[in-house]
Design an enzyme around this catalytic site. Sequence first.
Site, PDB file in Angstrom:
ATOM      1  N   GLY A 186      -8.515   6.402  -1.146  1.00  0.00           N
ATOM      2  CA  GLY A 186      -8.854   6.006   0.252  1.00  0.00           C
ATOM      3  C   GLY A 186      -7.444   5.235   0.532  1.00  0.00           C
ATOM      4  CB  ALA A 189      -6.033  -2.117   3.738  1.00  0.00           C
ATOM      5  CB  VAL A 190     -10.051  -0.298   0.140  1.00  0.00           C
ATOM      6  CG1 VAL A 190     -10.819  -0.247  -0.975  1.00  0.00           C
ATOM      7  CG2 VAL A 190     -10.284  -0.321   1.744  1.00  0.00           C
ATOM      8  N   GLY A 191      -6.839   0.144  -0.806  1.00  0.00           N
ATOM      9  CA  GLY A 191      -6.253   0.236  -2.579  1.00  0.00           C
ATOM     10  C   GLY A 191      -6.069  -0.786  -3.145  1.00  0.00           C
ATOM     11  CD  GLU A 208      -4.217  10.931  -5.976  1.00  0.00           C
ATOM     12  OE1 GLU A 208      -3.599  10.987  -5.554  1.00  0.00           O
ATOM     13  OE2 GLU A 208      -3.143  10.808  -7.254  1.00  0.00           O
ATOM     14  CB  CYS A 242      -4.263  11.901   2.170  1.00  0.00           C
ATOM     15  SG  CYS A 242      -6.065  12.901   0.958  1.00  0.00           S
TER      16      CYS A 242
END
Lengths: 485, 483
Positions: A186, A189-191, A208, A242
């Site tokens: 994803g 930021a969420v990583g 990833e 991506c």
Amino acid sequence: MEKQVVDGLREVFQSGRSRPLQYRKQQLGALHRLITEHQEDIEQALKQDLNRNTYNTSLFELISIENDIKLAESEMADWAAPRPVKKNLNSALDDVYIKPEPLGVVLIIGTWNYPWAMILQPLVGAIAAGNAAVLKPSELSEHSARLMKELLPLYLDKEMYQVVTGGVPETQELLRQRFDHIFYTGSSAVGKLVMEAAARHLTPVTLELGGKSPCYVDKNCDIAVACRRITWGKFANCGQTCIAPDYILCEPSIQDRIVEEIQKTLLEFYQTDPKSSPDYCRIINTRHFDRVLALMNECTIALGGESDRSQCYIAPTVLKDVLPHFKIMQEEIFGPLLPIVTVNGLSEAIQFINAREKPLALYVFSSDKTVIKRMLAETSSGGVTVNDVLMHYTVDTLPFGGVGNSGMGRYHGKHTFDQLSHHRACLIKSFAMEGLNDARYPPLTAARLRKAKFFMQHRLCSCSGICVWAVIANLLAIGLKDNVP
Amino acid sequence: LNGRGFVVWELFAICEVLERLRGAFRSGVTLPVHFRLTQLEAMMSLFEDNETQIIEAMHEDLAKPKFEAVLSEIEIVVNDICYAISNLQSWMQPTYVATNLATKLDDCFVRREPLGVVLIIGAWNYPLHLILLPLIGAIAAGNCAILKPSEISRATEKLLAELIPKYLSQECYAVIRGGAEETKTLLENRFDHIFYTGSQSVARCILLAAAVHLTPVTLELGGKCPCLIYGRLDMKAAAKRLVWAKFFNAGQSCVAPDYVLCTAETRDALLPFIKETLESFYGSDPQQSPDLGRIVTDRHWDRLLELLKKSEGKIVIGGESDKKTKYIAPTVVVDVMESDALMQEEIFGPILPILTIKSLDEAIYFVNEREKPLALYAFSDESQVVNTVLERTCSGGFCSNDGIVHMSLPGLPFGGVGASGMGNYHGRWGFETFSHKRGCMMRSWLLERVNVLRYPPYNESNLSWLRWATTAKKKGWAGCSVM
């Protein structure tokens, strides 16, 4: 509820059910059947989620998953077998190897652009490595999520593999639980949030993520072929990949030629009206549609630019003379807009790339080997394809993953198996050869120390006659036993 | 100087140091193999020229016996340097990988590239080894590095701060000294990899700090390493190896056997041999032996004595202590229950609890109820027993019929799993840890006609061709000329 799911899976995992290779192969076989028997349902779900063409679905998702399954089934025994390593004199007669072992319960968080591949490819490795798994498909690709939740328990052992659907609150609850590995695909930021949640339980993660994958087109190259390949990679899945080439870097002298070639290719791929082409996708939802459309604001449109919010349709668009400070150059586009930024030669292109976060992929088109060599040597990125785009993803012997802001860890093929295994260092000794050990025991004498140092060395072991050394070691040990007080 | 005696300007200098190292990395100076080899050779010289000072510093910090200092701080590092020097060229080569039919004419390979500027945080129990062994991997992989030695082992910290800039490139490698505050400040900065050896609680803070910048980490943590002794065995040899591994560095090793699980009969048979071994190692009064280490600080000494006091077990060997010299005798405690004070935390001292079990299953169950340890030991002459323990447990590393030594083999990766850590190093593994493995594909300009298969407008027959071409692989297709 999430805690119950994880606890239940852990209990079943600890019972040892997934240890036998036979069990893992069975599960993989079942997964394969799921995909082949329900191919049409999957295609239908993706059409509803992304207006994805059926052939696109096979090409981009199903073939990779099936290849990974077949590979795992045929190679699993090799992968899971103990891997012997180099010894030193001290261990000449011992068994020294690395034993791959399952980690336990793995959490796989998928994403919406390739909802099946992004969850099932990691799952193949998780199963092959002997883990239990919780799958959390993205709620944005809701038809796929629903279908996955319905189908998986019909084929796989639901006590070892479960699908949890839902949005942000459900994901947050899941992340509060303790996993043995978290595999997340994803945004960066969420990583960060996933890594933060994992920190609490000291859980290792594979992230990833994304970034702006640059595409440098050298003036010395077959521009027509380059543009065909770039167009294919950029506009497939409506730019929502991506590793799609995010922007082009080229010298001003070839910018117009590039636009011309892309135009020709677009016509060939999607005909005069891409909106009515069955092969052109849509943006996932209106929020992303608005976001992507806004990126066009300051730019000069060279091709395309049309849009239709009711369909989340944005035409394949090329923007020229884009400047580094434009909004479109500040975030990953993830849409069918292709900005061209002009630079004066390779050095400036390299500088431009290095001034930014390390991307997930990097592309360079050139017939000049020195250009390629420099680009590879002087930049960093997750992966590279030279003279094409996306393709390094399709070779499962290549590790696929990011670096820096684009992620950590890698997968595909055997790499997924390795990523989701613990590589346990094993030294199997016998009680024999105690004479050798004497050298290391106190009390210290100069002679003991000399001998201990000698046996610790491995520089002498680089020749292949390990047996010779073993014999010598034996003789020395016997000699040692007599000498040591 | 601030109240703790550390040079305060170092705090502000951290940013400067980082900038300098980043600049050096960006300039590409660490890339050529020649540079890396020179630095590794310089590290070698550091050891060769300063063996005496190193041994003295170890002695000052931990009363480390010369024997132990040489084996576990000098030799092990020097060995790894040699290993890296002789293998570096081959490690740096791109590895070519097999391709499928659709990509037969392309070059696919993996490049190992440096990450950038890495942070290596050391620990106090093997103060030189635990910071320099990771550094070997970092240098070999072409990175710049900041070393943050443990402030608890002061003499070594001082020595490192003096010797590193003297031998290694000051542009690329720096030592930062300080305590918890300074480490916290250091961690606010962005690194390309953080390598930490130490405790679980600090590891959590490090991971949280790393998450802010998406920095990958290697954590070498601890835990209670169980030692299962079961079945038929050579009691004398088992006792010697167990005692050596346990009391090396006065029990202050992350892979020391923390506690023993065995039957009452085995325990009774083993104890006399343990006594005999302790005498042969350290004499009748271990406090007089030059070969037994001491506890690192008063605080840790107090902690260990407290554990011993709270324990409800019976001390059968040792138990003596001397606060002034931070001495604790090699101590064995029996009749220890699961709930005992000695079983609640990693001991990290010369106290060996022996817990009795009635069966191997019981022992395995006990171990599996707990966090995965950094190392797990099984002593038995019966290979069936060893295999059962190996198959049914999980740990960072495993060694049968000996302790600690598995970490001296450069071919084996050294690291934890679960609560005992993540990632690994030693030998080639250190090089890999500090490298980015970049998957590269060089496509040919030719055969654009074949590419047509993947372009829109899509159709079914193209799809079947593509399916076939991407699944067909190496073995048996070498001679295929369809392409």
